[in-house]
Structures are given as structure tokens and as C-alpha cells.
Design an enzyme around this catalytic site. Structure first.
Site, PDB file in Angstrom:
ATOM      1  N   LYS A  15       0.828  -1.208   0.000  1.00 20.78           N
ATOM      2  CA  LYS A  15       0.000   0.000   0.000  1.00 20.78           C
ATOM      3  C   LYS A  15       0.865   1.261   0.000  1.00 20.78           C
ATOM      4  O   LYS A  15       0.569   2.214  -0.700  1.00 20.78           O
ATOM      5  CB  LYS A  15      -0.913   0.043   1.245  1.00 20.78           C
ATOM      6  CG  LYS A  15      -1.899  -1.099   1.374  1.00 20.78           C
ATOM      7  CD  LYS A  15      -2.824  -0.878   2.571  1.00 20.78           C
ATOM      8  CE  LYS A  15      -2.109  -0.826   3.917  1.00 20.78           C
ATOM      9  NZ  LYS A  15      -1.517  -2.105   4.361  1.00 20.78           N
ATOM     10  N   ARG A  89      -9.139   1.295   9.257  1.00 24.66           N
ATOM     11  CA  ARG A  89      -8.714  -0.067   9.558  1.00 24.66           C
ATOM     12  C   ARG A  89      -9.716  -0.810  10.402  1.00 24.66           C
ATOM     13  O   ARG A  89      -9.496  -1.989  10.720  1.00 24.66           O
ATOM     14  CB  ARG A  89      -7.406  -0.008  10.324  1.00 24.66           C
ATOM     15  CG  ARG A  89      -6.175  -0.473   9.565  1.00 24.66           C
ATOM     16  CD  ARG A  89      -5.000  -0.199  10.481  1.00 24.66           C
ATOM     17  NE  ARG A  89      -3.846  -0.980  10.211  1.00 24.66           N
ATOM     18  CZ  ARG A  89      -2.816  -0.561   9.465  1.00 24.66           C
ATOM     19  NH1 ARG A  89      -2.852   0.601   8.869  1.00 24.66           N
ATOM     20  NH2 ARG A  89      -1.764  -1.322   9.331  1.00 24.66           N
ATOM     21  N   ARG A 128      12.268  -7.870   3.309  1.00 25.03           N
ATOM     22  CA  ARG A 128      12.424  -6.489   2.841  1.00 25.03           C
ATOM     23  C   ARG A 128      13.424  -5.695   3.680  1.00 25.03           C
ATOM     24  O   ARG A 128      13.979  -4.705   3.197  1.00 25.03           O
ATOM     25  CB  ARG A 128      11.083  -5.766   2.744  1.00 25.03           C
ATOM     26  CG  ARG A 128      10.443  -5.364   4.055  1.00 25.03           C
ATOM     27  CD  ARG A 128       9.097  -4.667   3.810  1.00 25.03           C
ATOM     28  NE  ARG A 128       8.407  -4.392   5.060  1.00 25.03           N
ATOM     29  CZ  ARG A 128       7.166  -3.956   5.127  1.00 25.03           C
ATOM     30  NH1 ARG A 128       6.461  -3.776   4.024  1.00 25.03           N
ATOM     31  NH2 ARG A 128       6.600  -3.716   6.287  1.00 25.03           N
ATOM     32  N   ARG A 132      11.944  -2.112  10.477  1.00 27.79           N
ATOM     33  CA  ARG A 132      10.850  -1.662  11.337  1.00 27.79           C
ATOM     34  C   ARG A 132      10.743  -2.574  12.556  1.00 27.79           C
ATOM     35  O   ARG A 132      10.867  -3.780  12.443  1.00 27.79           O
ATOM     36  CB  ARG A 132       9.534  -1.656  10.554  1.00 27.79           C
ATOM     37  CG  ARG A 132       9.261  -0.321   9.898  1.00 27.79           C
ATOM     38  CD  ARG A 132       8.092  -0.394   8.953  1.00 27.79           C
ATOM     39  NE  ARG A 132       6.878  -0.907   9.588  1.00 27.79           N
ATOM     40  CZ  ARG A 132       5.708  -0.969   8.962  1.00 27.79           C
ATOM     41  NH1 ARG A 132       5.600  -0.566   7.716  1.00 27.79           N
ATOM     42  NH2 ARG A 132       4.655  -1.446   9.584  1.00 27.79           N
ATOM     43  N   ARG A 143       0.090  -8.845  13.364  1.00 32.61           N
ATOM     44  CA  ARG A 143      -0.485  -7.821  12.477  1.00 32.61           C
ATOM     45  C   ARG A 143      -1.437  -8.451  11.482  1.00 32.61           C
ATOM     46  O   ARG A 143      -2.478  -7.877  11.147  1.00 32.61           O
ATOM     47  CB  ARG A 143       0.626  -7.053  11.757  1.00 32.61           C
ATOM     48  CG  ARG A 143       1.271  -5.988  12.651  1.00 32.61           C
ATOM     49  CD  ARG A 143       2.666  -5.593  12.195  1.00 32.61           C
ATOM     50  NE  ARG A 143       2.713  -5.024  10.860  1.00 32.61           N
ATOM     51  CZ  ARG A 143       3.807  -5.012  10.096  1.00 32.61           C
ATOM     52  NH1 ARG A 143       4.934  -5.565  10.521  1.00 32.61           N
ATOM     53  NH2 ARG A 143       3.774  -4.473   8.899  1.00 32.61           N
TER      54      ARG A 143
HETATM   55  P1  ADP Z   1       1.206  -2.187   7.768  1.00 35.20           P
HETATM   56  O1  ADP Z   1       0.075  -1.930   6.821  1.00 35.20           O
HETATM   57  O2  ADP Z   1       2.388  -2.821   7.104  1.00 35.20           O
HETATM   58  O3  ADP Z   1       0.817  -2.928   9.016  1.00 35.20           O
HETATM   59  P2  ADP Z   1       1.295   0.633   8.622  1.00 35.20           P
HETATM   60  O4  ADP Z   1       2.492   1.499   8.439  1.00 35.20           O
HETATM   61  O5  ADP Z   1       0.071   0.979   7.856  1.00 35.20           O
HETATM   62  O6  ADP Z   1       1.832  -0.820   8.264  1.00 35.20           O
HETATM   63  O7  ADP Z   1       0.919   0.562  10.177  1.00 35.20           O
HETATM   64  C1  ADP Z   1       1.865   0.267  11.180  1.00 35.20           C
HETATM   65  C2  ADP Z   1       1.195   0.260  12.554  1.00 35.20           C
HETATM   66  O8  ADP Z   1       0.667   1.563  12.846  1.00 35.20           O
HETATM   67  C3  ADP Z   1      -0.006  -0.669  12.701  1.00 35.20           C
HETATM   68  O9  ADP Z   1       0.383  -1.994  13.007  1.00 35.20           O
HETATM   69  C4  ADP Z   1      -0.767   0.006  13.844  1.00 35.20           C
HETATM   70  O10 ADP Z   1      -0.182  -0.278  15.095  1.00 35.20           O
HETATM   71  C5  ADP Z   1      -0.570   1.480  13.559  1.00 35.20           C
HETATM   72  N1  ADP Z   1      -1.658   2.034  12.696  1.00 35.20           N
HETATM   73  C6  ADP Z   1      -1.513   2.553  11.451  1.00 35.20           C
HETATM   74  N2  ADP Z   1      -2.693   2.956  10.959  1.00 35.20           N
HETATM   75  C7  ADP Z   1      -3.618   2.691  11.918  1.00 35.20           C
HETATM   76  C8  ADP Z   1      -5.019   2.868  12.021  1.00 35.20           C
HETATM   77  N3  ADP Z   1      -5.740   3.388  11.015  1.00 35.20           N
HETATM   78  N4  ADP Z   1      -5.629   2.457  13.154  1.00 35.20           N
HETATM   79  C9  ADP Z   1      -4.936   1.940  14.175  1.00 35.20           C
HETATM   80  N5  ADP Z   1      -3.621   1.733  14.149  1.00 35.20           N
HETATM   81  C10 ADP Z   1      -2.947   2.109  13.036  1.00 35.20           C
END
Ligand code: ADP
Length: 185
Positions: A15, A89, A128, A132, A143
């Protein structure tokens, strides 16, 4: 009316990569909630401190926190094309997003599901090497569990509203980018 597109998909579905391309090629302002949170942590802000433990466990940060951030951000983007990466989410976030947009006289125009099977997700993240903290294997599995439980219901949610477009996210980034562009056209 300028489009508002949300990218939906599991961790490691690409994404973020697609969001960058849409920003560079189509002029979207991207709102990546994961990036925002990582920046907040790096800057050691109140938000960053509140989100840290949840992020490191692979859990979601509480809805009220995320909704407040996105509502504020959206209010500053009247009239601009917006790309949401990593938000909404949960169903609660999706409902809150609809309300926040409607306050600005806008609505979501499409939701693109970047579809990638779990085994490919695990493979990609383990190779990758972005460093992180939440990319450790057990955290990736958490996750993914959280994705299936909390976020995947949004597929039906947006399908029911006629907004969902599916693309095959297992292909290479250029091919996925073409599919995403076609999906939002
Ligand atoms: P990925 O899609 O690879 O899990 P992101 O960078 O989108 O990575 O998100 C990393 C972390 O940030 C998530 O695991 C969560 O803890 C937090 N996070 C990001 N966006 C949200 C959201 N919309 N609601 C709740 N937590 C979020």
C-alpha cells in the site's frame, strides 16, 4: 469533485509503495497513518508515545486517537484529491471517516483492496529488511491476525456500498500500479 481513495490490504501488501506512486503520478495528497505514527515516535511527541506500545505488539492504535488525527488532516485538504493509506482499519474508523468527510461536503469515491495472500506477506516482510520494529516474525503474524479480524470486514462494508475495487497485489509493483490506476479511473 476531487477523488478520495482509500487503500485497503494486509501488512506488506505494498500500500505504501502504491500510495507514493499515486502521489507522484496523479497528484494525490497521501495520508499514511502508519507513517504519521512512525514520524510522531521519531519526534517523541505525545501521540508517538501513546502509540508506541500498540505498534510494537502489532496491535491497532485506539480508534479515537486515529479518528481525531484523520479528521484534522482531512479538514485541511478541502478540494484536494486525497489518498488514504492505512486508514480506515476498523468499521468504527470507516463510520467516523464517512461522518468527517460529510462535514466537509465530501465522500469517499473508491476503496482499492490490494489483495495479497498471507504466505506472500510473511515472505515479503521477512526479506524487505526495512528495520521496522514491528517486522519481527511474531509481530508480523499478530499484524496479520489483527488485519483479518479488524480490517477485513471492511471489504464487505465497502462492497455493500458499491465502492470496492480489488487488485491483485501479488504482482510486481509496476503491474499493481497499473491495476490501481485502472481501478480508480
Ligand atoms: P502495515 O500496513 O504494514 O501494518 P502501517 O504502516 O500501515 O503498516 O501501520 C503500522 C502500525 O501503525 C499498525 O500496526 C498500527 O499499530 C498502527 N496504525 C496505522 N494505521 C492505523 C489505524 N488506522 N488504526 C490503528 N492503528 C494504526
Amino acid at each position: 469533485m476531487e477523488p478520495i481513495v482509500a487503500l485497503l490490504g494486509p501488512p506488506g501488501s505494498g500500500k505504501g509503495t502504491q500510495a507514493e506512486r499515486l502521489r507522484d503520478r496523479l497528484g494525490f495528497t497521501t495520508l499514511s497513518t502508519g507513517e504519521l505514527l512512525r514520524e510522531a515516535r521519531a519526534a517523541d511527541t505525545e501521540l508517538g508515545r501513546r502509540a508506541a506500545a500498540d505498534m510494537d505488539r502489532g496491535d491497532l492504535v485506539p480508534d479515537d486517537l486515529m479518528v481525531a488525527i484523520v479528521r484534522d488532516a482531512v479538514a485541511k485538504l478541502d478540494g484536494e484529491p486525497i489518498l488514504l493509506d492505512g486508514f480506515p482499519r476498523t468499521v468504527a474508523q470507516a463510520d467516523a471517516l464517512a461522518a468527517a468527510l460529510s462535514e466537509r461536503g465530501r465522500e469517499l469515491t473508491s476503496v482499492v483492496l490490494v489483495d495479497v495472500p498471507d504466505d506472500i506477506v510473511v515472505d515479503r516482510i521477512s526479506t524487505r529488511g526495512e528495520g521496522r520494529r514491528d517486522d519481527r516474525p511474531e509481530t508480523v503474524r499478530e499484524r496479520l491476525r489483527v488485519y483479518h479480524r479488524e480490517t477485513e470486514p471492511l471489504v464487505d462494508y465497502y462492497e455493500a456500498r458499491g465502492l470496492l475495487r480489488r487488485v491483485d497485489g501479488a504482482r510486481d509493483p509496476d503491474a499493481v500500479a497499473d491495476l490501481v490506476r485502472a481501478a480508480i479511473d
